[in-house]
Enzyme design. Structure first.
Site, PDB file in Angstrom:
ATOM      1  N   SER A 133       0.810  -1.214   0.000  1.00 49.89           N
ATOM      2  CA  SER A 133       0.000   0.000   0.000  1.00 49.89           C
ATOM      3  C   SER A 133       0.846   1.268   0.000  1.00 49.89           C
ATOM      4  O   SER A 133       1.917   1.314   0.609  1.00 49.89           O
ATOM      5  CB  SER A 133      -0.908   0.023   1.233  1.00 49.89           C
ATOM      6  OG  SER A 133      -1.668  -1.137   1.292  1.00 49.89           O
ATOM      7  N   GLU A 248      -2.281 -14.310   1.228  1.00 47.73           N
ATOM      8  CA  GLU A 248      -2.596 -13.349   2.290  1.00 47.73           C
ATOM      9  C   GLU A 248      -4.054 -13.484   2.731  1.00 47.73           C
ATOM     10  O   GLU A 248      -4.362 -13.482   3.919  1.00 47.73           O
ATOM     11  CB  GLU A 248      -2.335 -11.914   1.802  1.00 47.73           C
ATOM     12  CG  GLU A 248      -2.667 -10.887   2.877  1.00 47.73           C
ATOM     13  CD  GLU A 248      -2.383  -9.446   2.471  1.00 47.73           C
ATOM     14  OE1 GLU A 248      -2.139  -9.200   1.274  1.00 47.73           O
ATOM     15  OE2 GLU A 248      -2.406  -8.578   3.355  1.00 47.73           O
TER      16      GLU A 248
END
Ligand SMILES: Cc1cc2nc3c(=O)[nH]c(=O)nc-3n(C[C@H](O)[C@H](O)[C@H](O)COP(=O)(O)OP(=O)(O)OC[C@H]3O[C@@H](n4cnc5c(N)ncnc54)[C@H](O)[C@@H]3O)c2cc1C
Length: 394
Positions: A133, A248
């Protein structure tokens, strides 16, 4: 006696002889959860449990022996898990090395990268963080702007990552960088591995509503990353990035169970509601507790089925979005229910009027609000399920 029965007997004996007694007790605090790495010192019994299990490769029981894993087949790994469960033993190691970058490297990386990075993950020597991110790239991850410019055998990386969980405690980061700014946005991205001690890396923790600071802003100022640390091909990192997200999402869906032996929801319900005829005394809460427990069990069994299929060689697919969505939404319901049934005692922040379970119920509830954001928001998972699992039109 079959080989598997013999394996069970040997495993029982070994665990009984080698697991420190304290590893069968509930966690004293989050500090008891072993993430490995060079930057955090763990209590002696926690470290010993890690060391003895890593020695056998049992921190990563099914990974190949040649990279330090346990080399167990599916049935043996299940026996190990069952025997650890019987003794209520904690996992010796957790973290993004075991759950995300390790499986990804085994699947996609060159032999050199596997040999360099997998054994230290198994031994818990290196802790990893995820640099995906950025301030302008969350759900729209392919908009990332962190630049990597080629200089001989290195990339020079400049940019900023945000919400990097445990960056301040990690030794290495796997990250996405833009290596071709002229290409369409999905085609100019590369997946690289970076040593966090490299000059030019700095991190700044961010505080969460729960009071903890598990994640950071990460600044990258002209950091040299050898091109030998690229996973896959240069400019073809988007495919690798998506493969990692499959691991994930499964990891996040799974993360909410097994951390603590026993069942904190049922224990808290018993304490606050009391029992009648061996059942929770309040029929409305009893229904709600049973519903959450049943939903969790269904999810666990479905994840187990998917994991068996992965061990048989199938890559995780878009169905992992279902795990992520369902797992995080179920955990949020569980946490809300715990605070709700504790009544006033579910509102404690600190102080002698609340016991440890009540205090952690409050903070865990606040922390759970982020579950449907981290690792891709619930809305994005629903989009993926609609398009790529159900085949609905855009
Ligand atoms: C606790 C926590 C830990 C994290 N750890 C890490 C980490 O270790 N490493 C890392 O790289 N990142 C990490 N993140 C970041 C996380 O992956 C992002 O926050 C997440 O992907 C959402 O991105 P965003 O915050 O930019 O929100 P945005 O993308 O700005 O989204 C804002 C809102 O708009 C909605 N939205 C956006 N686009 C669409 C669309 N197309 N359709 C429908 N709705 C849409 C979203 O669902 C959301 O509700 C973490 C986040 C949290 C909260």
């Amino acid at each position: 006696m079959t080989d598997l029965e013999q394996f069970r007997i040997d495993t029982q004996k070994w665990l009984a002889a080698n697991a420190p007694a304290s590893m069968r007790e509930p966690l004293r605090s989050d500090d008891d959860i072993c993430w490995g790495g060079r930057k955090v010192k763990y209590p002696a019994d926690v470290q010993r449990w890690l060391d003895v299990m890593a020695e056998r490769g049992w921190t990563a029981p099914t990974w190949p022996r040649e990279y330090g894993g346990g080399g167990l087949n599916k049935a043996e790994a299940r026996v190990l898990k069952e025997e650890m469960g019987k003794l209520r033993l904690r996992p010796p190691l957790t973290g993004f090395g075991l759950s995300m970058i390790g499986p990804l490297l085994l699947q996609e990386a060159s032999e050199d990268l596997k040999r360099a990075h997998i054994p230290p993950i198994v031994r818990g020597e290196i802790r990893w963080c995820q640099g995906y991110s950025e301030p302008g790239a969350g759900s729209d991850l392919a908009s990332l702007q962190t630049r990597a410019v080629r200089d001989g055998d290195d990339f020079i990386v400049t940019g900023q990552k945000v919400w990097t969980s445990y960056a301040d405690k990690s030794d290495w980061m796997f990250l996405l960088v833009r290596t071709d700014p002229a290409a369409p946005k999905h085609l100019g991205i590369t997946f690289v591995l970076m040593d966090m001690t490299s000059p030019g890396v700095s991190v700044k923790p961010i505080r969460l509503i729960s009071g903890a600071s598990p994640f950071c802003e990460t600044f990258l100022d002209g950091v040299r990353v050898p091109t030998s640390q690229v996973v896959g091909e240069i400019n073809a990192g988007w495919t690798i990035a998506k493969a990692l997200l499959g691991h994930e999402r499964t990891m996040i869906a799974e993360a909410f169970k097994d951390r603590v032996p026993g069942n904190p929801l049922v224990e808290l319900a018993r304490k606050h509601l009391g029992e009648a005829d061996g059942r929770l005394a309040d029929p409305v809460y009893r229904d709600q507790v049973a519903q959450v427990e049943m939903d969790q069990t269904c999810l666990d069994l479905t994840i187990r089925r998917a994991q068996d299929s992965m061990k048989a060689g199938h890559k995780p697919g878009p169905e992992t979005s279902i795990f992520k969505y369902y797992g995080t939404e179920t955990n949020k319901r569980r946490r809300e229910l715990m605070v709700d049934l504790a009544g006033q005692q579910g509102l404690g922040w600190e102080g002698a009027g609340f016991d440890a379970a009540e205090l952690s119920a409050t903070r865990d509830w606040l922390r759970s609000r982020a579950n449907s954001i981290e690792g891709g928001t619930s809305e994005i998972q629903l989009n993926i399920i609609a398009k790529r699992v159900l085949g609905l039109p855009d």
